[in-house]
Design a protein around this motif. Structure first.
Motif, short mmCIF file in Angstrom:
data_model
loop_
_atom_site.label_atom_id
_atom_site.label_comp_id
_atom_site.label_asym_id
_atom_site.label_seq_id
_atom_site.Cartn_x
_atom_site.Cartn_y
_atom_site.Cartn_z
N HIS A 119 0.83 -1.20 0.00
CA HIS A 119 0.00 0.00 0.00
C HIS A 119 0.86 1.25 0.00
N ASP A 154 6.82 1.30 5.65
CA ASP A 154 5.39 0.96 5.69
C ASP A 154 4.63 1.88 4.75
N ASP A 155 4.52 1.56 3.50
CA ASP A 155 4.89 0.33 2.85
C ASP A 155 5.29 0.68 1.42
N GLU A 188 -5.05 1.57 3.09
CA GLU A 188 -4.79 0.43 4.00
C GLU A 188 -4.77 0.89 5.45
N GLU A 189 -4.17 2.06 5.68
CA GLU A 189 -3.99 2.52 7.06
C GLU A 189 -5.31 2.84 7.75
N GLU A 216 2.37 -7.07 2.96
CA GLU A 216 3.23 -6.75 4.11
C GLU A 216 2.74 -7.53 5.34
ZN ZN Z 1 1.39 -1.05 6.30
#
Ligand code: ZN
Length: 489
Positions: A119, A154-155, A188-189, A216
């Motif tokens: 992501h 990340d990421d 994603e977060e 991840e």
């Molecule tokens: Zn992540």
């Protein structure tokens, strides 16, 4: 008397012999390592692109009021420009506007496709911590062997390494046997409910069922596991779920000058003490056992003896391991009180007190198990247990195989790139986009081909996030090898 002592001595000798034999035959030097393979990665290019990727501030705030979209459009446009070969050869579909899906059609349609995903949204910088960064968090500064900034680990490093690997493969004329999807989520977060969920639905509507997916969720670790000198790679085969419950304690209200023996705050406090002192039951089994065994085989004599003789030392091993937060979290559904609310005025006794408790579900537990456990442990009718804000709990993911060809491939590539690495199955404690993708995949793995130490890990969602240049190079090499070999597995 002498006879009894003698037979006791014999039993003891026998026990020691059994423990020793089991311990000595419990070792890691089992399977042969594959030869290391080097891939000709353009270090300058990957570093430059990583730095540029960090500079585009794709922050997920989780709040529609403050959520910006322009940086996401910019990132997509930048990806198109920077990786024209990928764009041309694989084609890009945008899902939910900013999540990217590339399809590299394979020549053998009998093989189920695979999905490699990462992501590109990042978490915000904690207010007030901006000045603590050695380099401004969105500068993408390259120095000291690292690229620095939010998203380095990340990421975005995952996104860049995959795009670089595919570019390199295209340049070398490679065409895949198995169809390969690349997806890069933009939310994603904050749960992936637009991007990863949308991509999953999109693929499902086309009848796609993946052989496996890779996201991840863990790293190759260096010196993170105490007492283990070798690099360790937990390839995560599951991720924990979550549930939030409110404990609502009811008691007599009134003026604070003449309090009853127990008021709502006391009742709540007792309930919290009980649930913290009586965690959900757990233990070393399944993934946990496989992981501990893999680690112990590389450890010292005592650790090996404990792991090789769980019939005798299982309880001791579990309690020793459970002393660290991560060792505890690996074994069970965790219980964490996170919000407490009660009272409005110094001289008024509140009739209700509420605590919100966050649980991270182990694959063996359901939400009903949590409620049953809380009811039993609290054992007080004055405490109501209810879902926090009616949020439906999210169960732990299914547990994917660590004995199939896909896991063997992921493991082999790890060792082709990093050499003598101890590879074990593991579990991701947080959430990833794979909670969506796993719905259309036979197996799902969570692992990034990058080496981290404890200092690197502290940057994760924290200050001074950075990625080693060697990781960008090796990570690219790993995805290159993975795609190259994915057709035959
Ligand atoms: Zn992540």
């Amino acid at each position: 008397m002498r006879k009894i002592l003698l037979s006791l001595g014999l039993v003891l000798c026998l026990l020691i012999a059994v423990l020793l034999v089991r311990t000595l035959s419990f070792s890691g030097a089992s399977s042969e390592l594959p030869e290391m393979v080097s891939v000709d990665v353009d270090e300058e290019r990957v570093v430059q692109n990583m730095s540029r990727a960090i500079q585009i501030q794709t922050v997920s705030t989780g709040d529609p009021e403050t959520q910006e979209t322009a940086p996401f459009a910019e990132y997509v446009a930048w990806t198109r420009e920077t990786y024209p070969e990928v764009h041309e050869q694989l084609g890009l579909e945008l899902i939910a506007e900013h999540s990217m899906l590339f399809t590299w059609a394979g020549s053998n349609t009998d093989l189920k496709p695979i999905l490699l995903t990462a992501h590109y949204d990042v978490v915000p910088i904690a207010p007030g911590s901006e000045g603590d960064w050695s380099y401004p968090p969105f500068s993408g500064t390259v120095t000291g062997g690292y690229v620095w900034g939010r998203g380095a680990l990340d990421d975005k490093s995952g996104v860049i390494a995959m795009l670089e690997a595919v570019t390199l493969l295209i340049e070398q004329g490679f065409t895949p046997e198995r169809t390969i999807y690349l997806s890069f989520g933009h939310d994603e977060e904050v749960g992936g409910n637009l991007g990863a969920k949308g991509i999953t639905e999109h693929l499902r509507s086309q009848g796609v069922q993946l052989a496996w997916s890779l996201d991840e969720g863990s790293f190759v670790t260096d010196g993170v596991v105490p007492g283990i000198a070798k690099l360790m790679a937990p390839i995560n085969v599951a991720e924990k779920g979550w549930a939030n419950y409110d404990l609502v304690a009811h008691g007599p209200g009134g003026h604070s000058s003449m309090p009853e023996k127990e008021v709502a705050v006391d009742i709540l406090a007792q309930a919290l003490v009980k649930i913290r002192q009586n965690p959900m039951s757990g233990g070393i089994d399944g993934i946990g056992e496989e992981m501990i065994d893999g680690i112990a085989k590389e450890g010292g004599f005592v650790l090996r003896m404990l792991a090789a003789n769980k019939w005798l030392f299982g309880g001791l091993l579990e309690s020793q391991l459970g002393k660290s937060p991560s060792g505890n979290a690996m074994q069970r559904t965790t219980t964490a009180p996170t919000i407490v609310r009660a009272g409005v005025k110094v001289n008024v006794i509140t009739p209700t007190a509420v605590a919100t408790v966050n649980f991270r579900l182990h694959p063996r537990d359901t939400a009903a198990d949590i409620v049953a456990h809380l009811t039993k442990v609290i054992d007080d009718e004055r405490v109501e247990i209810k879902l926090h804000q009616d949020q439906e709990p999210s169960l732990a993911s299914p547990v994917s195989s660590w004995e199939n060809d896909a896991f063997a491939l992921l493991k082999r590539v790890t060792q082709q790139v990093y050499g003598d690495v101890v590879v074990v199955p593991g579990i991701t404690m947080g959430g990833t986009d794979t909670k969506h993708y796993s719905q259309i995949a036979d197996d799902s793995y969570r692992f990034q081909y990058m080496v981290v130490n404890s200092e690197d890990l502290s940057g994760f969602h924290g200050t001074n996030e950075r990625v080693a240049i060697s990781n960008l190079v090796k990570g690219t090499a790993a995805y290159f090898l993975l795609i190259q070999q994915a057709g035959i597995e």
